[in-house]
Design an enzyme around this catalytic site. Structure first.
Site, mmCIF file in Angstrom:
data_model
loop_
_atom_site.group_PDB
_atom_site.id
_atom_site.type_symbol
_atom_site.label_atom_id
_atom_site.label_comp_id
_atom_site.label_asym_id
_atom_site.label_seq_id
_atom_site.Cartn_x
_atom_site.Cartn_y
_atom_site.Cartn_z
ATOM 1 N N ASN A 134 -2.276 0.018 -4.158
ATOM 2 C CA ASN A 134 -0.990 -0.245 -3.520
ATOM 3 C C ASN A 134 -1.246 -0.889 -2.175
ATOM 4 O OD1 ASN A 134 -1.346 1.777 -1.462
ATOM 5 N ND2 ASN A 134 -0.795 3.314 -2.960
ATOM 6 N N CYS A 135 -0.197 -1.263 -1.514
ATOM 7 C CA CYS A 135 -0.319 -1.936 -0.227
ATOM 8 C C CYS A 135 -0.595 -0.984 0.916
ATOM 9 C CB CYS A 135 0.958 -2.725 0.067
ATOM 10 S SG CYS A 135 1.133 -4.150 -0.994
ATOM 11 N N GLY A 136 -0.493 0.265 0.702
ATOM 12 C CA GLY A 136 -0.783 1.234 1.748
ATOM 13 C C GLY A 136 0.285 2.286 1.850
ATOM 14 N N ARG A 147 -0.229 -5.041 6.508
ATOM 15 C CA ARG A 147 0.146 -5.019 5.096
ATOM 16 C C ARG A 147 1.570 -5.502 4.862
ATOM 17 N NH1 ARG A 147 -3.917 -3.323 1.431
ATOM 18 N NH2 ARG A 147 -5.268 -1.884 2.527
#
Length: 176
Positions: free
Chosen positions: A18-20, A49
């Site tokens: 995931n992006c974070g 991000r």
């Protein structure tokens, strides 16, 4: 499951790309401004991000999820002409609605109808204050009108999971 990849609440078996994401909680459910401060530090560290465009102001966003601050919502809803009742006797839907006034009012009415259909009381609306001046032109042109819809817990429904379930169902029905 063996103990490999196990530390506190973390479980490597649930790891996904995931992006974070960051998570800070008080395991005993205590409210604290330090939790918010620490969470904002995570947001700062995730800034790279957010997929910012060339002007450096427009991204796909990042946010934080907080426990309801009853004291705050009692204070801001009083001047709006409706009472929300004691803590845990109301829920709040955060709705991202059209800027067009007619379409927004239609969506708001539909939310109210869904809430009533699910056996709850609709209490009132609060427009969320925003500062569009800090946004890039692209984000500002597509920014929704952000509103909070307050929903009262029916007397025959227990606080906690049963009320939460009804709120969840109402939001899912509204989203459809």
């Amino acid at each position: 499951m063996n103990n490999a990849g196990k530390s506190g609440l973390y479980r490597s078996a649930f790891e996904h790309d995931n992006c974070g994401i960051g998570l800070i909680v008080d395991m005993k459910g205590r409210q604290s401004h330090s939790i918010v401060d620490r969470t904002l530090k995570i947001v700062e560290n995730l800034e790279h991000r957010a997929g910012k465009d060339a002007e450096g102001k427009t991204g796909d966003g990042v946010g934080i999820l907080l426990q309801i601050s009853d004291r705050f919502f009692q204070k801001v809803t009083a001047p709006l002409g409706f009472e929300i009742g004691p803590a845990r006797d109301y829920g709040i839907g955060m709705l991202f609605l059209p800027q067009n006034e007619l379409k927004r009012k239609q969506a708001q009415k539909m939310f109210e109808i869904v809430v009533e259909h699910e056996g709850m009381r609709f209490l009132g609306w609060r427009e969320v204050p925003v500062n569009p001046d800090i946004l890039g032109e692209r984000a500002r042109s597509t920014m929704p009108s952000i509103w909070q819809g307050f929903v009262g817990r029916p007397e025959h429904v227990a606080q906690g999971m049963e009320f939460d379930r009804r709120l969840f169902i109402a939001m899912r029905v509204f989203e459809q």
